[in-house]
Motif scaffolding. Structure first.
Motif, PDB file in Angstrom:
ATOM      1  N   TYR A   7       0.854  -1.188   0.000  1.00  0.00           N
ATOM      2  CA  TYR A   7       0.000   0.000   0.000  1.00  0.00           C
ATOM      3  C   TYR A   7       0.888   1.234   0.000  1.00  0.00           C
ATOM      4  O   TYR A   7       1.953   1.247   0.627  1.00  0.00           O
ATOM      5  CB  TYR A   7      -0.991   0.016   1.171  1.00  0.00           C
ATOM      6  CG  TYR A   7      -0.393  -0.102   2.558  1.00  0.00           C
ATOM      7  CD1 TYR A   7      -0.160   1.024   3.342  1.00  0.00           C
ATOM      8  CD2 TYR A   7      -0.074  -1.346   3.104  1.00  0.00           C
ATOM      9  CE1 TYR A   7       0.368   0.924   4.618  1.00  0.00           C
ATOM     10  CE2 TYR A   7       0.458  -1.467   4.377  1.00  0.00           C
ATOM     11  CZ  TYR A   7       0.680  -0.331   5.130  1.00  0.00           C
ATOM     12  OH  TYR A   7       1.207  -0.444   6.396  1.00  0.00           O
ATOM     13  N   PRO A  13      -9.221  -1.183   3.495  1.00  0.00           N
ATOM     14  CA  PRO A  13      -8.824  -2.287   2.621  1.00  0.00           C
ATOM     15  C   PRO A  13      -8.597  -1.868   1.171  1.00  0.00           C
ATOM     16  O   PRO A  13      -7.825  -2.500   0.454  1.00  0.00           O
ATOM     17  CB  PRO A  13     -10.001  -3.262   2.731  1.00  0.00           C
ATOM     18  CG  PRO A  13     -10.615  -2.965   4.062  1.00  0.00           C
ATOM     19  CD  PRO A  13     -10.444  -1.504   4.266  1.00  0.00           C
ATOM     20  N   GLU A  14      -9.249  -0.773   0.765  1.00  0.00           N
ATOM     21  CA  GLU A  14      -9.141  -0.347  -0.635  1.00  0.00           C
ATOM     22  C   GLU A  14      -7.736   0.093  -1.019  1.00  0.00           C
ATOM     23  O   GLU A  14      -7.392   0.138  -2.214  1.00  0.00           O
ATOM     24  CB  GLU A  14     -10.134   0.794  -0.917  1.00  0.00           C
ATOM     25  CG  GLU A  14      -9.787   2.142  -0.303  1.00  0.00           C
ATOM     26  CD  GLU A  14     -10.116   2.263   1.178  1.00  0.00           C
ATOM     27  OE1 GLU A  14      -9.748   3.290   1.785  1.00  0.00           O
ATOM     28  OE2 GLU A  14     -10.744   1.324   1.736  1.00  0.00           O
ATOM     29  N   LEU A  16      -4.992  -1.550  -0.336  1.00  0.00           N
ATOM     30  CA  LEU A  16      -4.140  -2.723  -0.525  1.00  0.00           C
ATOM     31  C   LEU A  16      -4.145  -3.144  -1.992  1.00  0.00           C
ATOM     32  O   LEU A  16      -5.190  -3.270  -2.615  1.00  0.00           O
ATOM     33  CB  LEU A  16      -4.624  -3.877   0.351  1.00  0.00           C
ATOM     34  CG  LEU A  16      -4.651  -3.618   1.855  1.00  0.00           C
ATOM     35  CD1 LEU A  16      -5.248  -4.812   2.578  1.00  0.00           C
ATOM     36  CD2 LEU A  16      -3.259  -3.300   2.381  1.00  0.00           C
ATOM     37  N   TRP A  45      -4.381  -4.448   9.921  1.00  0.00           N
ATOM     38  CA  TRP A  45      -5.146  -3.362   9.292  1.00  0.00           C
ATOM     39  C   TRP A  45      -5.071  -2.069  10.096  1.00  0.00           C
ATOM     40  O   TRP A  45      -5.234  -0.983   9.538  1.00  0.00           O
ATOM     41  CB  TRP A  45      -6.597  -3.775   9.030  1.00  0.00           C
ATOM     42  CG  TRP A  45      -7.388  -4.287  10.180  1.00  0.00           C
ATOM     43  CD1 TRP A  45      -7.591  -5.596  10.515  1.00  0.00           C
ATOM     44  CD2 TRP A  45      -8.118  -3.518  11.139  1.00  0.00           C
ATOM     45  NE1 TRP A  45      -8.394  -5.684  11.633  1.00  0.00           N
ATOM     46  CE2 TRP A  45      -8.731  -4.434  12.028  1.00  0.00           C
ATOM     47  CE3 TRP A  45      -8.319  -2.155  11.332  1.00  0.00           C
ATOM     48  CZ2 TRP A  45      -9.523  -4.022  13.104  1.00  0.00           C
ATOM     49  CZ3 TRP A  45      -9.103  -1.742  12.397  1.00  0.00           C
ATOM     50  CH2 TRP A  45      -9.685  -2.675  13.269  1.00  0.00           C
ATOM     51  N   SER A  49      -3.957   1.477   8.332  1.00  0.00           N
ATOM     52  CA  SER A  49      -4.959   2.540   8.286  1.00  0.00           C
ATOM     53  C   SER A  49      -4.658   3.719   9.200  1.00  0.00           C
ATOM     54  O   SER A  49      -5.231   4.797   9.024  1.00  0.00           O
ATOM     55  CB  SER A  49      -6.346   1.967   8.645  1.00  0.00           C
ATOM     56  OG  SER A  49      -6.343   1.439   9.967  1.00  0.00           O
ATOM     57  N   ARG A 287      -8.267  -7.792  -0.075  1.00  0.00           N
ATOM     58  CA  ARG A 287      -9.130  -6.725   0.427  1.00  0.00           C
ATOM     59  C   ARG A 287     -10.358  -7.297   1.127  1.00  0.00           C
ATOM     60  O   ARG A 287     -10.752  -6.811   2.197  1.00  0.00           O
ATOM     61  CB  ARG A 287      -9.565  -5.806  -0.718  1.00  0.00           C
ATOM     62  CG  ARG A 287      -8.437  -4.982  -1.317  1.00  0.00           C
ATOM     63  CD  ARG A 287      -8.954  -4.101  -2.439  1.00  0.00           C
ATOM     64  NE  ARG A 287      -7.902  -3.295  -3.042  1.00  0.00           N
ATOM     65  CZ  ARG A 287      -8.091  -2.491  -4.075  1.00  0.00           C
ATOM     66  NH1 ARG A 287      -9.302  -2.387  -4.615  1.00  0.00           N
ATOM     67  NH2 ARG A 287      -7.090  -1.783  -4.572  1.00  0.00           N
ATOM     68  N   VAL A 290      -9.329  -8.650   4.578  1.00  0.00           N
ATOM     69  CA  VAL A 290      -9.087  -7.608   5.578  1.00  0.00           C
ATOM     70  C   VAL A 290     -10.403  -6.963   5.994  1.00  0.00           C
ATOM     71  O   VAL A 290     -10.604  -6.631   7.176  1.00  0.00           O
ATOM     72  CB  VAL A 290      -8.097  -6.572   5.032  1.00  0.00           C
ATOM     73  CG1 VAL A 290      -7.972  -5.391   5.975  1.00  0.00           C
ATOM     74  CG2 VAL A 290      -6.731  -7.216   4.819  1.00  0.00           C
ATOM     75  N   GLU A 291     -11.316  -6.802   5.065  1.00  0.00           N
ATOM     76  CA  GLU A 291     -12.616  -6.234   5.402  1.00  0.00           C
ATOM     77  C   GLU A 291     -13.341  -7.118   6.409  1.00  0.00           C
ATOM     78  O   GLU A 291     -13.929  -6.636   7.382  1.00  0.00           O
ATOM     79  CB  GLU A 291     -13.456  -6.085   4.130  1.00  0.00           C
ATOM     80  CG  GLU A 291     -14.692  -5.223   4.310  1.00  0.00           C
ATOM     81  CD  GLU A 291     -15.356  -4.888   2.987  1.00  0.00           C
ATOM     82  OE1 GLU A 291     -16.550  -4.574   3.021  1.00  0.00           O
ATOM     83  OE2 GLU A 291     -14.677  -4.942   1.949  1.00  0.00           O
TER      84      GLU A 291
END
Length: 306
Positions: A7, A13-14, A16, A45, A49, A287, A290-291
């Motif tokens: 990233y 997640p978006e 990644l 995460w 983030s 993604r 992770v979500e």
């Protein structure tokens, strides 16, 4: 070329991305691991983030992703020690585990042999959650005959802590939402609802008293244990940071005795410890994985295969 999840900016997640990257090779004193599976943890995460959290671990963008991994050593550099080509291993590589290959220096602290009889998928769930649970219980010197209150018992670390406490001979009371009570009972724990009034509910469940506690989520369980008369030195926390109540022992996986991993893998091989795996995703669906992990509604580990 090889693949790695990376990233370039902090976010959900978006951010990644699975990318082709130059294939790394083992240099002098290094070994290369062909990664088979990578287990996810909440910290993964959080680091991706939250820039403030990432900075505490020395992570800057662009960065790789993940920590827990299991695979096979496929290159050994000159002078490398401890592992040979073909050895199955499990361990952690901060910010770079979700990749086809990971290169580590030897002696490789934080890596262990994967015993025959334990799959790469199960092995990839062990480093963070298993060692953090071991450290949390070691910090309070858990003994046979203890009645231990475990906060956040249904989480990734809690699943290990419940079982390790039972193996040690303790009575286990675990905090959870009512929807997870049956999940806790599967591991021999007695569930109690978290939230206001926790100390009163625990007192009703264990009128003889609680002798030790570990809080795997925040501070609520630690504060309830203090209210129940548990000495602060017999209460541990892993996620409270500076908010931990006075005298309570803050700890984490890096404090664990390295020998604790063999205790964990031996318990898996004898059937005394089971690792519930909630979901397995191919790396192309990182993604989505992770979500699901970030939603905190899954009981058991989530992992990625490569």
């Amino acid at each position: 070329m090889s693949r790695a999840v990376v990233y370039e900016k902090f976010g959900g997640p978006e951010v990644l991305e699975l990318r082709e990257v130059p294939e790394p090779h083992a240099g002098p004193g290094e070994v290369r691991i062909r990664v088979a599976a990578a287990g996810l943890n909440p910290m993964d995460w959080v680091l991706a983030s939250q820039p403030e959290a990432a900075a505490r671990f020395g992570i800057t963008v662009p960065s790789g992703f993940g920590y827990d991994l299991a695979g096979v050593v496929d290159e050994v550099g000159d002078g490398a020690t401890g592992f040979a080509v073909g050895d199955r291993v499990l361990g952690g590589a901060l910010g770079r585990a979700v990749a086809d290959f990971v290169v580590v220096k030897t002696p490789a602290e934080g890596f262990w042999p994967t015993p025959d009889g334990i799959s790469n998928e199960v092995a990839s769930t062990l480093p963070v959650a298993g060692m953090t649970a071991a450290a949390a219980l070691a910090a309070i010197d858990l003994q046979s005959g203890d009645t231990v209150l475990i906060g956040g018992a249904a989480g990734g670390v809690g699943v290990f802590a419940m079982q390790l406490a039972k193996i040690a001979g303790a009575r286990v009371i675990g905090t959870a939402s009512e929807g997870t009570f049956e999940f806790l009972r599967q591991f021999g724990a007695e569930p109690v609802a978290y939230g206001p009034g926790l100390a009163d509910r625990v007192r009703a469940l264990a009128p003889g008293g609680v002798t030790a506690a570990t809080d795997l989520f925040g501070t609520e369980t630690a504060e309830a244990a203090l209210a129940l008369g548990v000495p602060p030195e017999r209460i541990s926390t892993i996620a409270a940071g500076p908010n931990a109540p006075g005298g309570v022992r803050a700890t984490g996986g890096f404090d664990a005795d390295p020998a604790a991993m063999k205790h964990i893998t031996d318990a898996i091989l004898t059937g005394d410890l089971t690792v519930p795996i909630a979901a397995i995703f191919p790396v192309e669906q990182v993604r989505e994985a992770v979500e699901l992990q970030a939603g905190r509604h899954v009981h058991g580990k989530i992992l990625i295969t490569l």
